[in-house]
Design an enzyme around this catalytic site. Structure first.
Site, PDB file in Angstrom:
ATOM      1  N   ASP A   1     -14.893   0.448  -6.082  1.00  0.00           N
ATOM      2  CA  ASP A   1     -14.288  -0.457  -5.101  1.00  0.00           C
ATOM      3  C   ASP A   1     -15.240  -0.760  -3.943  1.00  0.00           C
ATOM      4  O   ASP A   1     -16.428  -0.405  -3.981  1.00  0.00           O
ATOM      5  CB  ASP A   1     -12.953   0.111  -4.591  1.00  0.00           C
ATOM      6  CG  ASP A   1     -13.148   1.305  -3.655  1.00  0.00           C
ATOM      7  OD1 ASP A   1     -14.160   2.014  -3.803  1.00  0.00           O
ATOM      8  OD2 ASP A   1     -12.288   1.535  -2.775  1.00  0.00           O
TER       9      ASP A   1
ATOM     10  N   SER B   1     -12.300  -0.706   2.447  1.00  0.00           N
ATOM     11  CA  SER B   1     -12.203  -0.215   1.082  1.00  0.00           C
ATOM     12  C   SER B   1     -11.880  -1.286   0.043  1.00  0.00           C
ATOM     13  O   SER B   1     -12.661  -2.200  -0.141  1.00  0.00           O
ATOM     14  CB  SER B   1     -11.185   0.910   1.061  1.00  0.00           C
ATOM     15  OG  SER B   1     -11.214   1.548  -0.165  1.00  0.00           O
ATOM     16  N   HIS B   2     -10.721  -1.180  -0.584  1.00  0.00           N
ATOM     17  CA  HIS B   2     -10.383  -2.063  -1.697  1.00  0.00           C
ATOM     18  C   HIS B   2      -9.849  -3.425  -1.228  1.00  0.00           C
ATOM     19  O   HIS B   2      -9.524  -4.265  -2.051  1.00  0.00           O
ATOM     20  CB  HIS B   2      -9.346  -1.389  -2.591  1.00  0.00           C
ATOM     21  CG  HIS B   2      -8.055  -1.107  -1.886  1.00  0.00           C
ATOM     22  ND1 HIS B   2      -7.926  -0.069  -0.990  1.00  0.00           N
ATOM     23  CD2 HIS B   2      -6.875  -1.741  -1.899  1.00  0.00           C
ATOM     24  CE1 HIS B   2      -6.693  -0.075  -0.509  1.00  0.00           C
ATOM     25  NE2 HIS B   2      -6.029  -1.076  -1.038  1.00  0.00           N
TER      26      HIS B   2
ATOM     27  N   LYS C   1     -12.930  10.955  -2.188  1.00  0.00           N
ATOM     28  CA  LYS C   1     -12.963  10.607  -3.598  1.00  0.00           C
ATOM     29  C   LYS C   1     -14.288   9.917  -3.875  1.00  0.00           C
ATOM     30  O   LYS C   1     -14.937   9.454  -2.945  1.00  0.00           O
ATOM     31  CB  LYS C   1     -11.767   9.737  -3.979  1.00  0.00           C
ATOM     32  CG  LYS C   1     -11.546   8.471  -3.157  1.00  0.00           C
ATOM     33  CD  LYS C   1     -10.213   7.848  -3.547  1.00  0.00           C
ATOM     34  CE  LYS C   1      -9.974   6.523  -2.847  1.00  0.00           C
ATOM     35  NZ  LYS C   1      -9.330   6.676  -1.542  1.00  0.00           N
TER      36      LYS C   1
ATOM     37  N   ASP D   1     -15.503   4.628  -3.365  1.00  0.00           N
ATOM     38  CA  ASP D   1     -14.832   5.909  -3.578  1.00  0.00           C
ATOM     39  C   ASP D   1     -13.826   5.854  -4.731  1.00  0.00           C
ATOM     40  O   ASP D   1     -13.393   6.883  -5.224  1.00  0.00           O
ATOM     41  CB  ASP D   1     -14.177   6.440  -2.280  1.00  0.00           C
ATOM     42  CG  ASP D   1     -13.206   5.477  -1.655  1.00  0.00           C
ATOM     43  OD1 ASP D   1     -13.068   4.336  -2.142  1.00  0.00           O
ATOM     44  OD2 ASP D   1     -12.563   5.872  -0.656  1.00  0.00           O
ATOM     45  N   ARG D   2     -13.470   4.637  -5.171  1.00  0.00           N
ATOM     46  CA  ARG D   2     -12.570   4.532  -6.322  1.00  0.00           C
ATOM     47  C   ARG D   2     -13.370   4.292  -7.591  1.00  0.00           C
ATOM     48  O   ARG D   2     -14.506   3.816  -7.528  1.00  0.00           O
ATOM     49  CB  ARG D   2     -11.611   3.351  -6.148  1.00  0.00           C
ATOM     50  CG  ARG D   2     -10.690   3.481  -4.983  1.00  0.00           C
ATOM     51  CD  ARG D   2      -9.683   2.365  -4.993  1.00  0.00           C
ATOM     52  NE  ARG D   2      -8.779   2.515  -3.865  1.00  0.00           N
ATOM     53  CZ  ARG D   2      -7.573   1.976  -3.797  1.00  0.00           C
ATOM     54  NH1 ARG D   2      -7.135   1.227  -4.801  1.00  0.00           N
ATOM     55  NH2 ARG D   2      -6.816   2.166  -2.745  1.00  0.00           N
TER      56      ARG D   2
HETATM   57  C1  VG1 Z   1      -3.895   3.253  -1.040  1.00  0.00           C
HETATM   58  C2  VG1 Z   1      -3.695   4.178  -2.218  1.00  0.00           C
HETATM   59  C3  VG1 Z   1      -4.039   5.607  -1.824  1.00  0.00           C
HETATM   60  C4  VG1 Z   1      -5.462   5.664  -1.277  1.00  0.00           C
HETATM   61  C5  VG1 Z   1      -5.614   4.666  -0.153  1.00  0.00           C
HETATM   62  C6  VG1 Z   1      -7.036   4.569   0.349  1.00  0.00           C
HETATM   63  O1  VG1 Z   1      -3.020   3.611   0.012  1.00  0.00           O
HETATM   64  O2  VG1 Z   1      -2.374   4.097  -2.698  1.00  0.00           O
HETATM   65  O3  VG1 Z   1      -3.877   6.433  -2.949  1.00  0.00           O
HETATM   66  O4  VG1 Z   1      -5.768   6.943  -0.820  1.00  0.00           O
HETATM   67  O5  VG1 Z   1      -5.234   3.359  -0.588  1.00  0.00           O
HETATM   68  O6  VG1 Z   1      -7.901   4.227  -0.680  1.00  0.00           O
HETATM   69  P1  VG1 Z   1      -1.644   2.838   0.292  1.00  0.00           P
HETATM   70  O7  VG1 Z   1      -1.090   3.463   1.538  1.00  0.00           O
HETATM   71  O8  VG1 Z   1      -1.970   1.399   0.419  1.00  0.00           O
HETATM   72  O9  VG1 Z   1      -0.789   3.068  -0.912  1.00  0.00           O
HETATM   73  V1  VG1 Z   1      -9.297   3.397  -0.328  1.00  0.00           V
HETATM   74  O10 VG1 Z   1     -10.257   3.426  -1.647  1.00  0.00           O
HETATM   75  O11 VG1 Z   1      -8.574   1.834   0.054  1.00  0.00           O
HETATM   76  O12 VG1 Z   1      -9.893   4.079   1.045  1.00  0.00           O
HETATM   77 CO    CO Z   2     -12.111   2.864  -1.244  1.00  0.00          CO
END
Ligand code: VG1
Ligand code: CO
Length: 543
Positions: free
Chosen positions: A277, A113-114, A376, A281-282
């Protein structure tokens, strides 16, 4: 071609976090690492024989190699068919859409993801269930349990499969269908939004800039905004997914997408900026000289929900993660619908969406979505905003400031202390938890504490309980201070401090966020003894 049974042994630390298993690429390349986890998924699911799964990822380094391994393991485990995004590409929302549309048993998404990509970056894998959403905790717990007892995995010795040509074929007896990653998704978007109105808005000379940060959102955004909606070529920038995301940190926030923010602050700024991202999804929505907070974005979409054809009947409820601001609660109250508060992570929204209790969901971490899928959805959020702009004829700034004037403004910021020592982070949280019982009723700076607890969630649909989801200090004036540790990082620990205060007075709505929250920021540092315990006097990332 035949099935190979490979002897292996459990590898420690394969516990999925907030969203799947994430580790450094090098860890995933270690012998048996990916294979063990994939076999654990199949073992936890029980009978995968004859089932159909989706498979794809965000295109980061190791994506293609992992797709080949998983295809061969799926064949050896008797999976009936796998639908693979061309080139191994499928966004997280795109996969959710494919699972739902084709009524698949589930899907495997390759993404961190990000988190940054490339050979030195991160890799990740997550499993989604048949509703298209992230596996709930009972499934991820079962997968983790299997990683602790695994003795062998099955893999076909077939040669690599051609994942670049859209066609159907077989791999060691298993059907493989290579699909256009964008087709099903863009069809769904056209059902939900008023494409004609958005097209007209763009044709009238309005401009957008969509920064895909060289991640998987690019092909989706280019097809939808440029090909279908007629935005001029070049409206989508960094639109080709690259294995290292072109060096971008694919996290759409004002810090990592600062180039987009600069464009929206320039004299010739487009009308709206947007970014997504790594796995798309973001989303981040940017107006001229204004970044819309994700919490506000959820509330604003909810308040304007019926402008979009797919939501013209209205929304049944809103769900937000606990640290997300209460801006959505105010809109829900005005609409006379419930607002649910869940732990961080999209997996907690699945039951509410399946049960029809919530239509819209959001997280403060630039995540917004709805019941159209079970993830998302970055491009969806951007389309919703464009639909709102086209339907109202207003600018992003007008929409936001009018929203604040009507409902009040929830000043909101998240301070991340990244890469801190894990023991120090645990000490900090333990100390905070130990003090919670004494905090209620006390005064912190000029605010009185109304409630101090460690958030526990009771799922109203399946009755399950999830404990220790973040320390929250709620003040009598509605302000909140929340602390939790990240569950997606791969180095040390990340402490997230979430700050929120409510301001009804329009005259004070233009105050810069960090100024409006200054006293709360000081309190957050002193209360948790952040500098004493972590050695950090300032956060690494402020969004
Ligand atoms: C983070 C965000 C959370 C989100 C998750 C996955 O998690 O705070 O809101 O659902 O990333 O997003 P954490 O545990 O690091 O706070 V994604 O777009 O990285 O799948
Ligand atoms: Co993501």
């Amino acid at each position: 071609m035949s099935t190979q049974t490979i002897t292996t042994q459990p590898i420690a630390g394969q516990k999925p976090g907030t969203s799947g298993l994430r580790k450094k690429v090098g860890v995933f390349q270690e012998p048996h690492y990916l294979e063990n986890f994939v076999q654990a998924i199949f073992d936890a699911l029980g009978d995968v024989k004859g089932k159909t799964l989706a498979l794809g990822g965000d295109g980061r380094y190791h994506n293609r190699a992992a797709v080949q391994i998983i295809l061969k393991m799926a064949a050896a485990n008797g999976v009936g068919k796998v639908m693979v995004g061309q080139g191994g590409i499928l966004s997280t929302p795109g996969t959710s859409c494919v699972i739902r549309k084709h009524k698949l048993s589930g899907g495997i998404i390759l993404s961190a993801s990000h988190n940054p990509g490339g050979p030195e970056g991160d890799f990740g894998i997550k499993y989604n269930i048949d509703n298209g959403g992230p596996a709930p905790e009972k499934v991820t717990d079962a997968i983790y349990a299997k990683t602790g007892t695994i003795q062998q995995y099955l893999i076909s010795d077939a040669p690599d499969y051609d994942i670049d040509t859209i066609a159907s074929g077989t791999l060691d007896g298993m059907m493989v269908e290579i699909i256009d990653p964008v087709a099903d998704y863009s069809e769904l978007m056209q059902q939900l939004f008023d494409f004609a109105a958005i097209k007209q808005w763009l044709a009238a000379g309005h401009r957008i800039r969509y920064d895909a940060l060289s991640a998987v959102g690019g092909p989706y955004a280019r097809h939808i905004f440029e090909d279908l909606l007629g935005a001029p070529k070049g409206s989508v920038v960094n639109g080709v997914p690259l294995e290292d995301f072109g060096g971008h940190h694919p996290d759409p926030n004002p810090v990592y997408a600062s180039d987009l923010v600069d464009h929206l602050n320039a004299a010739d700024a487009p009308d709206m900026g947007a970014a997504s991202d790594g796995d798309a999804d973001r989303n981040m929505i940017v107006g001229r000289h204004l970044v819309v907070t994700p919490s506000d974005s959820l509330a604003i979409i909810a308040a304007h929900a019926t402008v979009a054809p797919g939501y013209k009947q209205g929304i049944s409820g809103i769900a937000r993660s606990m640290p997300t601001s209460q801006a959505a609660d105010v809109v829900a109250k005005a609409l006379g619908i419930p607002c649910y508060e869940t732990p961080t992570g999209w997996k907690f929204f699945g039951n509410l969406l399946d049960a029809g209790k919530a239509t819209l969901c959001g997280e403060e971490s630039y995540g917004t979505g709805s019941n159209h899928i079970r993830e998302k959805d970055g491009v969806w959020a951007v389309l919703y905003w464009l639909n709102i702009l086209a339907a109202t004829g207003k600018s992003v700034n007008q929409i936001v400031t009018e929203h604040w004037a009507k409902y009040g403004r929830h000043f909101y910021s998240r301070h991340d202390y990244e890469g801190i020592d894990t023991d120090a982070a645990n000490t900090l949280m333990d100390e905070l938890r130990a003090r919670l019982p004494q905090l209620a009723g006390t005064q912190l700076a000029h605010r009185k504490v109304k409630l101090a607890d460690d958030f526990a969630y009771h799922d109203p649909v399946d009755g399950s309980t999830t404990q220790k989801q973040g320390v929250r200090i709620i003040f009598e004036d509605g302000a909140r201070l929340i602390y939790r540790l990240s569950g997606t990082g791969t180095e040390g620990a990340t402490l997230r401090v979430y700050l929120e205060s409510y301001e009804a007075d329009v005259a004070r709505h233009a105050t810069p966020t960090q100024d409006a929250l200054a006293d709360l920021i000081t309190t957050s540092r002193e209360l948790a003894r952040i500098s004493q315990i972590t050695g950090r006097t300032e956060p690494t990332v402020v969004t």
